[in-house]
Design a protein around this motif. Sequence first.
Motif, PDB file in Angstrom:
ATOM      1  N   MET A   1      -9.549 -98.789 -26.835  1.00  0.00           N
ATOM      2  CA  MET A   1      -8.445 -98.444 -25.940  1.00  0.00           C
ATOM      3  C   MET A   1      -7.775 -99.730 -25.473  1.00  0.00           C
ATOM      4  N   ALA A   2      -6.497 -99.844 -25.691  1.00  0.00           N
ATOM      5  CA  ALA A   2      -5.766-101.049 -25.304  1.00  0.00           C
ATOM      6  C   ALA A   2      -5.610-101.104 -23.791  1.00  0.00           C
ATOM      7  N   CYS A   3      -5.900-102.264 -23.189  1.00  0.00           N
ATOM      8  CA  CYS A   3      -5.849-102.416 -21.735  1.00  0.00           C
ATOM      9  C   CYS A   3      -5.523-103.861 -21.380  1.00  0.00           C
ATOM     10  N   THR A   4      -5.256-104.109 -20.094  1.00  0.00           N
ATOM     11  CA  THR A   4      -5.101-105.465 -19.571  1.00  0.00           C
ATOM     12  C   THR A   4      -5.782-105.518 -18.214  1.00  0.00           C
ATOM     13  N   THR A   5      -6.567-106.586 -17.973  1.00  0.00           N
ATOM     14  CA  THR A   5      -7.386-106.703 -16.766  1.00  0.00           C
ATOM     15  C   THR A   5      -7.059-107.985 -16.012  1.00  0.00           C
ATOM     16  N   ILE A   6      -7.124-107.921 -14.674  1.00  0.00           N
ATOM     17  CA  ILE A   6      -7.138-109.116 -13.839  1.00  0.00           C
ATOM     18  C   ILE A   6      -8.235-108.940 -12.796  1.00  0.00           C
ATOM     19  N   LEU A   7      -9.004-110.002 -12.569  1.00  0.00           N
ATOM     20  CA  LEU A   7     -10.095-110.015 -11.599  1.00  0.00           C
ATOM     21  C   LEU A   7      -9.827-111.143 -10.610  1.00  0.00           C
ATOM     22  N   ILE A   8     -10.088-110.902  -9.325  1.00  0.00           N
ATOM     23  CA  ILE A   8      -9.765-111.898  -8.297  1.00  0.00           C
ATOM     24  C   ILE A   8     -10.965-112.065  -7.372  1.00  0.00           C
ATOM     25  N   ALA A  93     -13.834 -99.747 -16.303  1.00  0.00           N
ATOM     26  CA  ALA A  93     -14.395 -99.702 -17.650  1.00  0.00           C
ATOM     27  C   ALA A  93     -13.502 -98.875 -18.577  1.00  0.00           C
ATOM     28  N   THR A  94     -13.001 -99.496 -19.656  1.00  0.00           N
ATOM     29  CA  THR A  94     -13.352-100.809 -20.167  1.00  0.00           C
ATOM     30  C   THR A  94     -12.105-101.487 -20.739  1.00  0.00           C
ATOM     31  N   GLU A  95     -12.254-102.771 -21.049  1.00  0.00           N
ATOM     32  CA  GLU A  95     -11.263-103.541 -21.793  1.00  0.00           C
ATOM     33  C   GLU A  95     -11.782-103.677 -23.221  1.00  0.00           C
ATOM     34  N   THR A  96     -11.134-103.038 -24.186  1.00  0.00           N
ATOM     35  CA  THR A  96     -11.568-103.150 -25.571  1.00  0.00           C
ATOM     36  C   THR A  96     -11.391-104.587 -26.047  1.00  0.00           C
ATOM     37  N   TYR A 162     -29.192 -98.063 -26.332  1.00  0.00           N
ATOM     38  CA  TYR A 162     -28.445 -97.111 -27.154  1.00  0.00           C
ATOM     39  C   TYR A 162     -27.454 -97.771 -28.106  1.00  0.00           C
ATOM     40  N   GLY A 163     -27.100 -99.026 -27.847  1.00  0.00           N
ATOM     41  CA  GLY A 163     -26.077 -99.677 -28.651  1.00  0.00           C
ATOM     42  C   GLY A 163     -24.695 -99.154 -28.303  1.00  0.00           C
ATOM     43  N   THR A 164     -23.688 -99.757 -28.930  1.00  0.00           N
ATOM     44  CA  THR A 164     -22.307 -99.339 -28.718  1.00  0.00           C
ATOM     45  C   THR A 164     -21.563 -99.330 -30.038  1.00  0.00           C
ATOM     46  N   TYR A 165     -20.538 -98.502 -30.124  1.00  0.00           N
ATOM     47  CA  TYR A 165     -19.735 -98.415 -31.345  1.00  0.00           C
ATOM     48  C   TYR A 165     -18.439 -99.209 -31.239  1.00  0.00           C
ATOM     49  N   GLU A 166     -18.285 -99.981 -30.145  1.00  0.00           N
ATOM     50  CA  GLU A 166     -17.075-100.761 -29.947  1.00  0.00           C
ATOM     51  C   GLU A 166     -17.380-101.930 -29.029  1.00  0.00           C
ATOM     52  N   MET A 167     -16.609-102.994 -29.166  1.00  0.00           N
ATOM     53  CA  MET A 167     -16.743-104.147 -28.278  1.00  0.00           C
ATOM     54  C   MET A 167     -15.941-103.884 -27.009  1.00  0.00           C
ATOM     55  N   ASN A 168     -16.590-104.070 -25.846  1.00  0.00           N
ATOM     56  CA  ASN A 168     -15.936-103.745 -24.582  1.00  0.00           C
ATOM     57  C   ASN A 168     -16.242-104.775 -23.509  1.00  0.00           C
ATOM     58  N   GLY A 169     -15.297-104.943 -22.567  1.00  0.00           N
ATOM     59  CA  GLY A 169     -15.505-105.719 -21.360  1.00  0.00           C
ATOM     60  C   GLY A 169     -15.400-104.811 -20.152  1.00  0.00           C
ATOM     61  N   THR A 170     -16.287-105.010 -19.171  1.00  0.00           N
ATOM     62  CA  THR A 170     -16.362-104.144 -17.999  1.00  0.00           C
ATOM     63  C   THR A 170     -16.483-104.995 -16.743  1.00  0.00           C
ATOM     64  N   ALA A 171     -15.794-104.597 -15.682  1.00  0.00           N
ATOM     65  CA  ALA A 171     -15.822-105.322 -14.416  1.00  0.00           C
ATOM     66  C   ALA A 171     -16.589-104.539 -13.364  1.00  0.00           C
ATOM     67  N   PHE A 172     -17.333-105.282 -12.537  1.00  0.00           N
ATOM     68  CA  PHE A 172     -18.003-104.735 -11.362  1.00  0.00           C
ATOM     69  C   PHE A 172     -17.675-105.628 -10.171  1.00  0.00           C
ATOM     70  N   SER A 173     -17.578-105.026  -8.995  1.00  0.00           N
ATOM     71  CA  SER A 173     -17.393-105.824  -7.786  1.00  0.00           C
ATOM     72  C   SER A 173     -18.069-105.138  -6.615  1.00  0.00           C
ATOM     73  N   VAL A 200      -9.201-114.137 -13.052  1.00  0.00           N
ATOM     74  CA  VAL A 200      -9.464-114.007 -14.491  1.00  0.00           C
ATOM     75  C   VAL A 200      -8.381-113.141 -15.104  1.00  0.00           C
ATOM     76  N   THR A 201      -7.877-113.538 -16.276  1.00  0.00           N
ATOM     77  CA  THR A 201      -6.948-112.702 -17.036  1.00  0.00           C
ATOM     78  C   THR A 201      -7.609-112.275 -18.336  1.00  0.00           C
ATOM     79  N   MET A 202      -7.525-110.980 -18.647  1.00  0.00           N
ATOM     80  CA  MET A 202      -8.187-110.434 -19.825  1.00  0.00           C
ATOM     81  C   MET A 202      -7.270-109.478 -20.577  1.00  0.00           C
ATOM     82  N   PRO A 203      -6.751-109.882 -21.748  1.00  0.00           N
ATOM     83  CA  PRO A 203      -6.153-108.915 -22.666  1.00  0.00           C
ATOM     84  C   PRO A 203      -7.268-108.353 -23.564  1.00  0.00           C
ATOM     85  N   ASN A 204      -6.909-107.698 -24.667  1.00  0.00           N
ATOM     86  CA  ASN A 204      -7.914-107.075 -25.534  1.00  0.00           C
ATOM     87  C   ASN A 204      -8.554-108.084 -26.473  1.00  0.00           C
ATOM     88  N   GLN A 205      -9.231-109.061 -25.909  1.00  0.00           N
ATOM     89  CA  GLN A 205      -9.813-110.135 -26.707  1.00  0.00           C
ATOM     90  C   GLN A 205     -11.033-110.663 -25.972  1.00  0.00           C
TER      91      GLN A 205
END
Length: 523
Positions: A1-8, A93-96, A162-173, A200-205
């Motif tokens: 899933m295409a997304c864009t993240t910022i964390l402060i 959740a989540t940033e692909t 369980y493993g995952t079928y995709e690479m993902n980034g997830t934020a917690f605060s 932090v800036t996070m595109p799909n990478q």
Amino acid sequence: MACTTILIGKKASYDGSTIIARNEDSSNGTFDPKRTVVVTPEEQPRHYRSVLSHVEIELPDNPQRYTAVPNALLDEGIWGEAGFNEAQVAMSATETLTTNERVLGADPLVTLVPAKGKPGEEGYEPEVPGGIGEEDFLTIVLPYVSSAREGVKRLGELLETYGTYEMNGTAFSDADEVWWIESVGGHHWIARRVPDEAYVTMPNQLGIDDFDLDDAMGAQRDYMCSADLREWMAANYLDLTLSDADLGLAGSEEGAVCADGVHTRFNPREAFGSHTGRDHVYNTCRAWMMQRTLNPSDAWDGPDAEWGPESDDIPWCRVPERKLTIEDVKDVLSSHYDGTPFDPYGNLGTEAERRRFRSIGINRNNHLAVLQLRPYAPAATRCVQWMAYGSNAFNTLAPFFAQVGDMPAYLRDTTGHVTTENFYWANRIIAAIADPHFNDNVNTIDNYRERTMAFGQRVLRETDATVAALAEVGAGTAEVEGVLEEANQRVADELREETDKLLDKVLYTSSMLMKNSFSLSDH
């Protein structure tokens, strides 16, 4: 899933809040209607089965109540995306993410293998479930953690199991810390705490660009990882660091490279990530635009620029030039390269330049959730879930208190039916009408955004005061929740009124500019 993240981090925000925010964008060619809901312990499943991967998980019997932003249509699962739990932990959740062939060869993704044939037939092979993914993460993690660190650890354990079928980034605060966890291959993961003074800036990478293995394997002050990360990296030659120690240069850091060939400090973006042509038009350009906005004094343009839109080494985190606000978050996550030759609505570049890079505020934004933990507010009002639906170039952001039993119908009752009766579809309609005549409608949209966000800030301030007064007289939880739900409804009512007015205005403006218009009238 295409997304864009910022964390402060809390020292980088305007009021000491921790802030995590993300656009959820649907895949090209699809649009996913969204709802904002409260999930009670009674509604939370005890036996969970993923729609996409068919993985089945037994969940603990003590879930907390939590907010979520699930799909309105559940044909592909829940996709809970963003929310707070009762312990005042936020999760997005989540940033692909992207990866590379070396990682996938060393730890393949865990994908669903359909059954072959039918039971009882010769050659029958039963189905093999896949791993967990974005569809599942919020539902199986957020109700069961009491801190951001616990969120990282629980998600990490589930990835290992369980493993995952995709690479993902997830934020917690939580009120003190912001953490970012990235999956690496099918079962491995790394996590880093966002420095308090940084964003932090996070595109799909895959984003983390510096990692301390000693800390991750030891005290875990600022880093965490899967238990066998060092051994796995060594066995598969994944560390690409070329340090002074490797070159035998004098003054190299003692112990910088271990006996197994893995450096104690390395760059995960190089080891686990990607640097493809697609990244340059889809990912790095978004990080460039966000940091160009938040650190404008740096050289971002021209031949002397340290970083350009196709640079592979744009920092994962950095200190802003001033403290960052909710308005800043909305601005960067709505960006379409405003003020540059790459703006599809602009006139600075050529037609090719204006279509060169993928916008952050894109047509297929599903929602934007900004999760703010305000340490100075009364306990009941600390968790604020700012919400926007639809394309961010045309919408607004409104605050809702998360420690409640229900959300207003205007945000909650989205269905697949197109209507102006709810916030999601009203925003989608406005964007489609305004887009062909963007420059004629943009001032109206900007004024709408300013009015609604100012109203939201006012309601937050007034509700804080009301709840503080209730605390002084010993009011109960139910009474306080009632006040918060009334405040949320007040925001929703104002939002609906202003959104209806905006629809009326952009419909008139765009109707007057239709190609089949003609100035000569019958009367």
